[in-house]
Scaffold this active site. Sequence first.
Site, PDB file in Angstrom:
ATOM      1  CD  GLU A  40     110.890 -35.350 -20.811  1.00 36.11           C
ATOM      2  OE1 GLU A  40     109.689 -35.615 -20.906  1.00 36.11           O
ATOM      3  OE2 GLU A  40     111.597 -35.739 -19.865  1.00 36.11           O
ATOM      4  CG  HIS A  69     108.737 -32.925 -18.139  1.00 38.59           C
ATOM      5  ND1 HIS A  69     108.184 -32.331 -17.033  1.00 38.59           N
ATOM      6  CD2 HIS A  69     109.642 -33.811 -17.671  1.00 38.59           C
ATOM      7  CE1 HIS A  69     108.750 -32.827 -15.939  1.00 38.59           C
ATOM      8  NE2 HIS A  69     109.625 -33.727 -16.303  1.00 38.59           N
ATOM      9  CG  HIS A 152     110.317 -40.152 -22.386  1.00 36.39           C
ATOM     10  ND1 HIS A 152     111.491 -39.445 -22.537  1.00 36.39           N
ATOM     11  CD2 HIS A 152     109.714 -39.629 -21.289  1.00 36.39           C
ATOM     12  CE1 HIS A 152     111.586 -38.540 -21.589  1.00 36.39           C
ATOM     13  NE2 HIS A 152     110.527 -38.635 -20.812  1.00 36.39           N
TER      14      HIS A 152
END
Length: 282
Positions: A40, A69, A152
């Site tokens: 990311e 991201h 995440h």
Amino acid sequence: MLRLLFLGDIIGEPGRRAVVETVPRMKKELGIDFVVVNGENAAAGRGITARISIDLLRAGVAVITTGDHIWDQKEVVSYIQTEPRLLRPINYPPGTPGKGSIVLETAKGKVAVINVQGRTFMQPSLENPFRITEEEVRFLRSETHVIFVDIHAETTSEKIALGRFLDGKVSVVAGTHTHVQTADEQIFPGGTAFICDVGMCGPTESVLGREIQPIIQRFTTCMPVNFPVAKGQVCLHGILVDIDPNTGRASAIRRIAEPASIEVHPLYGIGKEFRDEAPVAT
Ligand SMILES: [Fe+2]
Ligand SMILES: [Fe+2]
């Protein structure tokens, strides 16, 4: 036994050069069957591009996970629809481009990967990661018991809770996003390997992969500042997990924290168009 390597958030050019250089050697030396990386932050610290994804896949990475991201580089919106090995968090609303899971065939059987994003202190706030992952795992287990989950997320509590929730149903629950490796790797009673955060693949002399001084300036002045990706020695952070391909149970988990050479093999050339010399507006 199936050996899986997972490397955490790849930070800009230094991170991806180190990964592309090191993964082929690590695969050979450590007998690794399957490699997952979190990409990311691979494009100048923000998102990922088609070219970078191709470089990583060509170096022997099987699946690239991401996180908050994922959409930073606009081209990824169309590219992700053509490359199923590049995942975005599964708990985006229905209709979002790309997918949050994949099943791949290996010489030792099928391996499934799920990418999910936490909600505590995370933007954007996505669908409930527990419910969505539970549903996906139920579906995937009809195909394979070897299931890897990248959670995440920001908080240790959310990650541990998800790991405990999935214990016995998946092979690995490994955290990303904080860029700092935690020392809590373990195998839960049901056979699920777990770690709160595997850490990053990025420059050591940095604040989470960015140059130190601008970050300090931001904290001391509260004014907007550019945060360029740092330079210098890179450390690869991740985990190695041994999994029984028949039951999906993990038998060992080991942390990786390896200083990397960043000499690039000519076969795995790196796209020059995303060099990180230019400061990135944040
Ligand atoms: Fe990250
Ligand atoms: Fe993140």
